[in-house]
Design an enzyme around this catalytic site. Structure first.
Site: not given
Ligand code: UDP
Length: 321
Positions: A149, A153
């Site tokens: 994650y 990002k």
């Protein structure tokens, strides 16, 4: 009559995405919501289906994205976003943050639309400075379980800046801190829904580690307001949007026991790998550039969220006709 502005919201059936759909409808936009329903839920947007200025596309943005007609704005909010979700779907999480973002930046370039991408406080990893300013580069373990994650990002931010610098695409980057409110999934594994569900079921509240790790929780309405203001600003660099009111997870668990009037006890479980020890946004930029500060106190937000959970079929009191 002036023509409505058209906005594409990816992840539009998710928690934040659906609140954004509501906000843009309120502002009289034409809203095109896109979601592959991996973690999104049509119940979050079903109240919008009857509107002529709302459309929904069940679509995975890791495939080539096409939207007919003009587009003024794009908000890229599609992604599994809770630790247990992205641990279950690590490849999809990486793809939507990387390939998905590339498709949407390409679409923004093609349509000459302004694009805002949903980044996260996770780019700071387990931060070594406190509170976190946007200038801090972060402390992320790229190969840990959360890396899928965090790095997706971080890649999202990097490629967004590249499209801005190289192609002149009009970009915005929001760094979202822990946000809560109605439409969070009861089973998404995050602290708030987990604690509320446990409290309402009379089960033990599972605090990971010793509960001394901190988070700063933002009520969804404040988050959406900050995002809206950032989109309408002319600022191209990342901006933290989060409530700087910090609380330890143990105190947070106790707060939820109190608010729910539950007799639940706290039980302690092992801390997940790479769980950040502290998190609190420095919001000087948001204040200065967007004139934004959070308005809703945590307790007030928690009461509204509790009401939402209590109205779910599992908890709704059965009344005899
Ligand atoms: N947490 C917890 N019990 C749970 C779920 C989460 O103690 O049942 C902790 C978790 O370890 C973390 C904090 O609560 O320290 C916030 O977790 P969440 O998943 O909500 O968000 P994130 O870690 O992404 O900030």
């Amino acid at each position: 009559m002036t023509e409505r502005k058209r906005v594409l919201i990816t992840g539009g059936a998710g928690f934040l995405g659906s609140h954004l759909c509501d906000r843009f409808i309120k502002e009289d936009f034409h809203v095109i919501a896109m979601d592959n329903l991996l973690t999104g839920n049509l119940d979050n947007i079903s109240h919008l289906f009857r509107l002529p200025n709302f459309e929904f596309h069940n679509y995975d943005v890791t495939r080539f994205v096409h939207v007919a007609g003009k587009l003024d704005y794009i908000l890229h909010f599609a992604s599994p976003a809770s630790p247990i979700d992205y641990l279950k779907m690590p490849i999809q999480t990486m793809k939507v943050g990387s390939i998905g973002t590339m498709h949407l930046l390409g679409l923004a370039k093609e349509k000459e639309a302004r694009i805002l991408v949903a980044s996260t406080s996770e780019v700071y990893g387990d931060p070594t400075i406190h509170p976190q300013t946007e200038e801090y580069w972060g402390n992320v373990n790229p190969i840990g379980p959360r890396g899928v994650y965090d790095e997706a990002k971080r890649f999202m931010e990097a490629i967004t800046m590249a499209y801005h610098r190289f192609h002149g695409v009009d970009t915005r980057i929001v760094r979202i801190f822990n946000t809560f409110g109605a439409r969070m999934r009861l089973d998404d594994g995050r602290a708030l829904p987990a604690f509320m569900a446990q409290a309402l079921r009379g089960e033990d509240i599972t605090v990971f580690g010793d509960g001394s790790q901190t988070r700063s929780f933002t009520y969804v309405e404040d988050e959406v307001e900050g995002i809206f203001r950032l989109l309408m600003s002319d600022y191209n660099y990342p901006v933290n949007i989060g409530n700087p009111e910090e609380i330890s997870i143990k105190d947070f668990a106790e707060e939820i026991v109190k608010i729910t009037n539950s007799g639940s006890k706290i039980s302690y479980e092992p801390l997940p790998e790479d769980d950040p020890k502290q998190r609190k946004p420095d919001i000087s930029k948001a204040k200065e550039i967007l004139n934004w500060t959070p308005k809703v106190k945590r307790e007030e937000g928690l009461r509204i969220t509790l009401e939402y959970f209590m109205n779910l079929p599992e908890f709704k009191k059965q009344t005899v006709a």
